[in-house]
Write a protein that holds these residues in place. Structure first.
Motif, mmCIF file in Angstrom:
data_model
loop_
_atom_site.group_PDB
_atom_site.id
_atom_site.type_symbol
_atom_site.label_atom_id
_atom_site.label_comp_id
_atom_site.label_asym_id
_atom_site.label_seq_id
_atom_site.Cartn_x
_atom_site.Cartn_y
_atom_site.Cartn_z
ATOM 1 N N LEU A 32 -3.735 -1.866 9.699
ATOM 2 C CA LEU A 32 -4.215 -0.804 8.819
ATOM 3 C C LEU A 32 -3.007 0.035 8.437
ATOM 4 O O LEU A 32 -2.423 0.704 9.283
ATOM 5 C CB LEU A 32 -5.241 0.051 9.568
ATOM 6 N N VAL A 33 -2.643 -0.043 7.165
ATOM 7 C CA VAL A 33 -1.439 0.670 6.754
ATOM 8 C C VAL A 33 -1.746 2.141 6.519
ATOM 9 O O VAL A 33 -1.041 3.020 6.987
ATOM 10 C CB VAL A 33 -0.837 0.031 5.484
ATOM 11 N N THR A 34 -2.829 2.377 5.800
ATOM 12 C CA THR A 34 -3.173 3.773 5.517
ATOM 13 C C THR A 34 -4.648 3.877 5.175
ATOM 14 O O THR A 34 -5.280 2.902 4.789
ATOM 15 C CB THR A 34 -2.312 4.316 4.353
ATOM 16 N N CYS A 35 -5.193 5.061 5.337
ATOM 17 C CA CYS A 35 -6.597 5.263 5.004
ATOM 18 C C CYS A 35 -6.740 6.673 4.468
ATOM 19 O O CYS A 35 -6.723 7.645 5.231
ATOM 20 C CB CYS A 35 -7.462 5.048 6.249
ATOM 21 N N VAL A 36 -6.830 6.791 3.168
ATOM 22 C CA VAL A 36 -6.786 8.103 2.529
ATOM 23 C C VAL A 36 -7.808 8.184 1.399
ATOM 24 O O VAL A 36 -8.331 7.161 0.960
ATOM 25 C CB VAL A 36 -5.384 8.362 1.930
ATOM 26 N N PRO A 37 -8.098 9.376 0.916
ATOM 27 C CA PRO A 37 -8.982 9.488 -0.250
ATOM 28 C C PRO A 37 -8.366 8.802 -1.458
ATOM 29 O O PRO A 37 -7.130 8.704 -1.552
ATOM 30 C CB PRO A 37 -9.070 11.006 -0.481
ATOM 31 N N PRO A 38 -9.202 8.341 -2.384
ATOM 32 C CA PRO A 38 -8.686 7.564 -3.521
ATOM 33 C C PRO A 38 -7.670 8.317 -4.362
ATOM 34 O O PRO A 38 -6.740 7.704 -4.874
ATOM 35 C CB PRO A 38 -9.947 7.224 -4.332
ATOM 36 N N GLU A 39 -7.850 9.632 -4.488
ATOM 37 C CA GLU A 39 -6.894 10.372 -5.319
ATOM 38 C C GLU A 39 -5.487 10.203 -4.769
ATOM 39 O O GLU A 39 -4.531 10.004 -5.509
ATOM 40 C CB GLU A 39 -7.233 11.878 -5.349
ATOM 41 N N GLU A 40 -5.425 10.242 -3.430
ATOM 42 C CA GLU A 40 -4.108 10.105 -2.813
ATOM 43 C C GLU A 40 -3.565 8.700 -2.996
ATOM 44 O O GLU A 40 -2.386 8.488 -3.222
ATOM 45 C CB GLU A 40 -4.227 10.387 -1.306
ATOM 46 N N MET A 41 -4.488 7.711 -2.883
ATOM 47 C CA MET A 41 -4.056 6.312 -2.978
ATOM 48 C C MET A 41 -3.614 5.968 -4.397
ATOM 49 O O MET A 41 -2.578 5.365 -4.611
ATOM 50 C CB MET A 41 -5.212 5.399 -2.558
ATOM 51 N N PHE A 42 -4.434 6.377 -5.376
ATOM 52 C CA PHE A 42 -4.148 5.959 -6.747
ATOM 53 C C PHE A 42 -3.527 7.058 -7.597
ATOM 54 O O PHE A 42 -2.852 6.799 -8.587
ATOM 55 C CB PHE A 42 -5.429 5.486 -7.440
ATOM 56 N N GLY A 43 -3.787 8.308 -7.193
ATOM 57 C CA GLY A 43 -3.424 9.416 -8.057
ATOM 58 C C GLY A 43 -1.933 9.640 -8.181
ATOM 59 O O GLY A 43 -1.417 9.835 -9.273
ATOM 60 N N ARG A 44 -1.276 9.522 -7.052
ATOM 61 C CA ARG A 44 0.170 9.757 -7.138
ATOM 62 C C ARG A 44 0.889 8.548 -6.550
ATOM 63 O O ARG A 44 0.261 7.685 -5.948
ATOM 64 C CB ARG A 44 0.531 11.030 -6.371
ATOM 65 N N GLU A 45 2.173 8.511 -6.713
ATOM 66 C CA GLU A 45 2.957 7.404 -6.170
ATOM 67 C C GLU A 45 2.768 7.353 -4.642
ATOM 68 O O GLU A 45 3.054 8.332 -3.960
ATOM 69 C CB GLU A 45 4.428 7.649 -6.525
ATOM 70 N N PRO A 46 2.226 6.240 -4.093
ATOM 71 C CA PRO A 46 1.987 6.206 -2.647
ATOM 72 C C PRO A 46 3.299 6.230 -1.861
ATOM 73 O O PRO A 46 4.320 5.764 -2.336
ATOM 74 C CB PRO A 46 1.259 4.871 -2.437
ATOM 75 N N ASP A 47 3.199 6.762 -0.648
ATOM 76 C CA ASP A 47 4.383 6.857 0.215
ATOM 77 C C ASP A 47 4.867 5.487 0.631
ATOM 78 O O ASP A 47 6.041 5.169 0.595
ATOM 79 C CB ASP A 47 4.051 7.648 1.503
ATOM 80 N N ASP A 48 3.888 4.678 1.076
ATOM 81 C CA ASP A 48 4.241 3.403 1.674
ATOM 82 C C ASP A 48 4.730 2.420 0.607
ATOM 83 O O ASP A 48 4.086 2.229 -0.427
ATOM 84 C CB ASP A 48 3.017 2.834 2.395
ATOM 85 N N ALA A 49 5.855 1.777 0.888
ATOM 86 C CA ALA A 49 6.451 0.863 -0.087
ATOM 87 C C ALA A 49 5.527 -0.311 -0.373
ATOM 88 O O ALA A 49 5.386 -0.773 -1.510
ATOM 89 C CB ALA A 49 7.791 0.339 0.445
#
Ligand SMILES: Nc1ncnc2c1ncn2[C@@H]1O[C@H](COP(=O)(O)OP(=O)(O)OP(=O)(O)O)[C@@H](O)[C@H]1O
Ligand SMILES: Nc1ncnc2c1ncn2[C@@H]1O[C@H](COP(=O)(O)OP(=O)(O)OP(=O)(O)O)[C@@H](O)[C@H]1O
Ligand SMILES: [Mg+2]
Ligand SMILES: [Mg+2]
Lengths: 219, 270, 250, 217, 270
Positions: free
Chosen positions: B238-255
């Motif tokens: 499991l790399v990350t589990c966040v609200p969609p805005e965070e996942m799609f809204g901005r450039e994700p942290d994880d490469a």
């Protein structure tokens, strides 16, 4: 061809045919039921039981019916098991047929894709219901033909019952042959009767097959 | 481990997954997954092909016997009799059945029963599990099929349905049972955009009625619209589990997540 | 017109079928075919100047096989009856086929054939002995219940198992059984019913006539020079009184 | 009952020798049954109505007429049309040809449960029908039908005892003969049963191994 | 009908479909479809679920015996012996096989052979149709699997592959045969965005090598990027067939197409 022979031996032959059908129906239906129970126990029962079933299947399936019948009927009394010929015939028929049926059912179980059973479990269907509604109707697709085969084989195995003096069809035709020194006519009669049984069995098998493969027919 | 963690679980979590791991022979399909799903939440699972999304879903209702860690539904351990025992022993069929009644599932490959018409596929569990009368069951099944616009194909066998129609029957079969939790494995893979929209609205209704959903999907648009949170799986982790805005809204942290989403973004600028 | 005898002589071999399952006439002992028939027919083949080859067939397929020409001759003991003579050519008698009874050893309720009255007796179906037994049973105050088996072994097995009290079959056969399993079976003397005889058979048509004549001649020779007696004593311990002419059959 | 192990021990060599015939006939019969049965099944499913009809007729004849009668026909009736088969060949041919009818039906049943999509995939790739059968259909049909096939082969071993009617001293026949001499049917028959069991067990184990090997996944 | 039309067919059309119709019993699945596919063209088929996309594709290689009209590949009538004859008689198996060798297909439900490993699934037709040696076939199969990033799953059986992996095996199996024409039925339905991108690039390479492709898809982004023309089917009828710019670029003329695309547009603004 001496046709008046058939007039003379007709009643005896018909009587024998009746006995044959009785033993065949009772034995094979009993065999199917026992076989089905064995197959289910083998699949869902405790592990130790499946070993017992394995041994039973291999031994009964691996030895000739004539010998089983002989041992049951002529050896039985030594351990206090005294059966009448027809009793012994039907009992041994049930015992003899059951492992074959059990194996046929096992093959049917194996033919059902795992995913369908998973889907049934996911909606919380009880295992018995899964068996009746999901597995059984579909497993009839591959096993109707082998089942029909084996019913047909059993029609002819009834002939062995003559060894324990069951007055079945072969028994009667042998009397006819021995008393009249004709061979063609008795065997003709014998074949005709068996053929009749096989015809009906095959026809029923085909009907069942048609029904259970309905869903496979694409429009 | 875990015992303590479990007690610290937020009260509103209906599914708790702790340190879940699963091997296929030597192949590690899931490694040390820890995840909560809250009541009435819609959680989307995304990630590359073969990353373990289906496997995770299948562990939740014990279609896969997980090797390590634990899964609880409403505080109840799923699948195993007792976690401390080694080797673990699975629950009896009947106990498992009880647990699974509360968890619906739509399979990636549908797994319809080919010998039953679409209607019977849906009605079957209604009679045998919910104990509805034949007539009631058929009505309810018809209602579910109508929700997915299949009322005119109710009598077809699965072999005589198009791919999307089959998938909709599978969805209808699961939602008709009104479980507490629904697991969807790519429920819209065979659907056209219009229908994706429809299914989406069906799911939104379900969510509004308080159903908890875990949805594996490859459609980012779908995830963005329907999910409360989005979990990203990669190679069984499991790399990350966040609200969609965070996942799609901005450039994700994880490469890894970034590169995963990139192709999608590019292509969908039509 | 074909002639069987000359054909056989030309081949230098006669193929004879029997069921190797009728002691002491035909039996398989230690894998080899032996018995009265074998000993007798070996001598006959010698007289004919040909080699004898023996085939083992179940009784059911012996007569059909003969008619289909799969072999030349039947050396199984066949009871000579009028009905059979219509269809086949018989040789002179080679054994006694009169019915006798065997009982379970130690059964004191039976000491003579008439004691089967009201009891269950088994025999092989389709045999001449069955007819004899039926007739005999009818003559008793309470007839015996007669059970027919496909094979005499099964009748004996059923007697050993206790379902029936006696087994009726030809005298030599019953005597041999009693000798083989002394603790189990016992012969009940005397034999009963009409005196009957076993003969061998060839096809009923003309071309086997010469073969039958040659075999009969050979048999008569054995009657005279004592070979027949010797062979019978070897197997039966006694010498049955076999006629040297074709017996009268009704 | 005094059970005589001596009788068994003494006659064992003869029973084993007879078992060689049983094995010869049944193994050759099996080869015919499997090869011809597969071909028959393909014919039965062919698109050509004449071929299909012929296969249906064949199957209904060989399943319908008792094997005993077939064997007698092969041995006693064929000479009338100028085909005089030796006893062993007649027995092998009759058992094999008869068993093929059953084998064909078993395979046909199993084939029906292979999803049609797999055949379509082969069609779409242009795979020739022989390869389709050999590589895709038969292996899966064998997996599904294996228990029934083993049933059939075991029955074939046992039914080879009918070869006695054409004069072959196979296991059942010889044990009957020995019984006629020793008057100890239980001993001899039990021994024969053990030998039959040994032969059939080999079959059954091979069947299970093949089944395992063909297990998917 | 048709005879004259056929001769007027543009020279560069490899597939010509004329007045094609197909019934399932009473249900009209395709009605009077007329369509050309040019050599090396990529044609995408879009449309609602159950509109007949799969059926059309299956008619092109005669997996469905179409009832009316005709399909020609390179001027050769597909499937039927003779169109004038009534009732029509299908070609012999051997002749059909010859025709189908030139037409590859990836099925909506993959239809992998479950008793063969991924590698064997791909290699099978290479040995039995292309008559490559075992070794050569395995090498070529491995190359095809590598194209879809499955080299490390070559020995897995289909049951032990994830949905997306199965779909990629199906793609590899078809492209390894290097047919003239490829029919794809939703080739990316089970794939994640990244892999969709990969498959897209594989297809672009194939197109560059001159392969003709007909692709059923629900991913409009995919269609927009890969297609030379996009055909829209609805209820068995061909509504329109235009370049993607026309279909997606501006508001479509047809009301049906417009409403179909709308949901998609809305959702994909992430
Ligand atoms: N064998 C069949 N018998 C009867 N009806 C069928 C059969 N196959 C397909 N249909 C019907 O024909 C219509 C077209 O089916 P088709 O599979 O071509 O749809 P599709 O456009 O591929 O849809 P999807 O996008 O859902 O796969 C559907 O309504 C389906 O129900
Ligand atoms: N039964 C099995 N045996 C061995 N390996 C398996 C088995 N099932 C799945 N796998 C492997 O486990 C990994 C995860 O599979 P899973 O089906 O969970 O993937 P996924 O994330 O659902 O992928 P997709 O999006 O392609 O469906 C894959 O690499 C697959 O090859
Ligand atoms: Mg998956
Ligand atoms: Mg489709």
């Amino acid at each position: 061809m001496e046709t008046e022979l058939f007039v003379r031996y007709g009643p005896a032959l018909l009587y024998g045919f009746g006995i044959t059908i009785l033993c065949w129906l009772a034995g094979s239906i009993g065999g199917v039921i026992v076989g089905f129970i064995l197959a289910c126990l083998n699949r869902w029962g405790p592990h130790a039981l499946s070993w017992v079933i394995y041994v039973y299947v291999e031994i009964i399936r691996g030895t000739p019916f004539m010998i089983q019948l002989f041992i049951l009927y002529y050896g039985g009394p030594y351990i206090g098991l005294v059966l009448s010929p027809v009793q012994a015939g039907i009992t041994s028929f049930v015992v003899y047929g059951s492992p074959y049926f059990a194996e046929i059912f096992r093959s049917g179980f194996n033919a059902i894709p795992k995913g369908q059973i998973e889907a049934a479990r996911c909606v919380g269907m009880p295992e018995t219901r899964i068996l009746w509604r999901i597995i059984l109707p579909q497993m009839l697709v591959p096993i109707t033909a082998p089942l029909t085969n084996f019913f047909i084989i059993l029609t002819k195995e009834t002939a062995i019952l003559s060894v324990v003096t069951v007055p079945e069809l072969l028994f009667q035709t042998q009397t006819m042959a021995a008393e009249t020194f004709t061979f063609v006519e008795p065997f003709l009669a014998l074949s005709l009767f068996y053929w009749l049984m096989v015809l009906v069995t095959g026809w029923i098998g085909a009907k069942v097959e048609q029904r259970v493969t309905r869903h496979l027919k694409r429009a | 481990m875990s015992k303590e963690q479990m007690t610290t679980t937020a009260d509103d979590a209906i599914i708790t997954v702790r340190n879940l791991s699963k091997y296929f022979d030597d192949f590690e399909a899931l490694r040390d997954i820890t995840l909560d799903v809250k009541r009435s939440e819609v959680l989307c699972l995304i990630g590359p092909s073969g990353s373990g999304k289906s496997t995770l879903l299948r562990c939740l209702n014990f279609l896969e016997q997980y090797d390590g860690g634990e899964v609880h539904l409403d505080g109840e351990l799923i699948g195993w009799q007792d976690i401390s025992h080694n080797p673990r022993k699975p629950l009896s069929g009947e106990a498992l059945r009880k647990q699974r009644q509360h968890i619906g599932m739509v399979f990636q490959h549908f797994h319809l029963w080919p010998h039953m018409s679409a209607l019977d596929n849906v009605a079957e569990a209604l009679t045998s599990v919910k104990k509805l009368s034949k007539k009631k069951a058929k009505e309810a099944a018809m209602a579910a099929l109508t929700k997915v616009h299949l009322e005119d194909k109710a009598e077809n066998y699965p072999a005589n349905l198009s791919g999307g129609q089959q998938q909709r029957v599978a969805i209808a079969r699961a939602i008709a049972m009104e479980p507490q939790v629904m697991l969807f494995d790519e429920p819209t893979s065979a659907l056209d955009p219009e229908l994706v929209g429809e299914v989406l609205s069906v799911m939104k209704d379900l969510a509004a009625e308080g159903m908890t959903m875990v949805v594996v999907t490859h459609e980012m648009g779908f995830a963005a619209h329907v999910a409360d949170r989005v979990a990203f799986l990669d190679s069984g982790r499991l790399v990350t589990c966040v609200p969609p805005e965070e996942m799609f809204g901005r450039e994700p942290d994880d490469a890894r997540v970034r590169s995963f989403l990139q192709t999608y973004r590019e292509r969908n600028v039509v | 017109q074909a002639d069987l005898l000359s054909d056989i002589k030309a081949k230098g071999e006669i193929v004879a079928a029997t069921e190797m399952h009728y002691a002491p006439f035909d039996l398989l002992k230690d894998g080899e075919y032996v018995g009265i028939d074998r000993d007798l027919f070996d001598e006959i083949a010698k007289d004919l100047g040909v080699k004898a080859k023996y085939l083992d067939l179940p009784w059911n397929s012996i007569l059909p096989g003969l008619e289909a020409g799969k072999f030349d001759f039947v050396v199984a003991p066949v009871t000579i009856t009028a009905e059979r003579m219509k269809r086949y050519n018989f040789t002179l008698p080679i054994g006694n086929a009169t019915v006798a009874l065997a009982k379970k050893a130690g059964d004191t309720s039976i000491s003579k054939p008439e004691d089967i009255s009201g009891k269950v007796v088994g025999t092989q179906k389709g045999t001449a002995q069955l007819e004899q037994l039926k007739a005999f049973s009818e003559s008793l105050a309470t007839p015996a219940e007669i059970r027919e088996y496909t094979n005499v072994d099964e009748a004996l097995a059923d007697m050993a198992a206790g379902r029936i009290s006696g087994v009726a079959n030809s005298l030599p056969l019953m005597g041999y059984a009693a000798v083989q399993r002394p603790g189990l079976f016992e012969l009940v003397m005397p034999p009963f019913g009409d005196p009957k005889f076993f003969g061998w058979v060839a096809t009923g048509d003309e071309n086997s006539k010469s073969l039958i004549e040659a075999i009969n001649a050979s048999l008569l020779k054995m009657h005279e020079d004592g070979r027949l007696k010797a062979i019978n004593e070897k197997w039966l311990g006694s010498n049955p009184d076999l006629p040297t002419t074709m017996p009268d059959v009704k | 009952m005094n059970f005589s192990f001596d009788t068994i021990w003494h006659n064992l060599p003869y029973l084993l020798a007879a078992a060689r015939w049983t094995i010869l006939i049944s193994v050759s019969g099996m080869a015919i049954s499997l090869v011809w049965g597969t071909a028959l099944c393909a014919t039965r499913l062919s698109a050509n109505p004449f071929l299909r009809g012929a296969a249906v007729l064949y199957i209904s004849f060989f399943r319908g007429v008792p094997l005993l009668v077939q064997l007698l026909l092969f041995y006693y009736a064929l000479p009338y049309v100028g085909l005089d088969l030796p006893a062993v060949q007649a027995a092998i041919l009759a058992t094999g040809l008869c068993s093929a009818a059953y084998t064909a039906e078993i395979l046909r049943g199993a084939l029906q449960s292979i999803p049609s999509g797999q055949t379509e995939a082969a069609y779409a790739l242009g795979i020739p029908s022989f390869s389709l059968w050999r590589r895709i259909l038969v292996p899966q049909a064998v997996r599904i039908g294996m228990p029934s096939l083993v049933n059939e082969l075991i029955l074939l071993v046992k039914v080879s005892s009918l070869a006695s009617v054409v004069g072959i001293g196979e296991l059942t026949r010889i044990s009957q003969n020995i019984t006629g001499e020793t008057y100890r049917p239980l001993e001899i028959y039990i021994t024969a049963a053990v030998i039959y069991f040994a032969i059939n067990w080999v079959l059954s184990i091979s069947g299970r191994l093949i089944e395992k090997k063909l297990q998917i996944g």
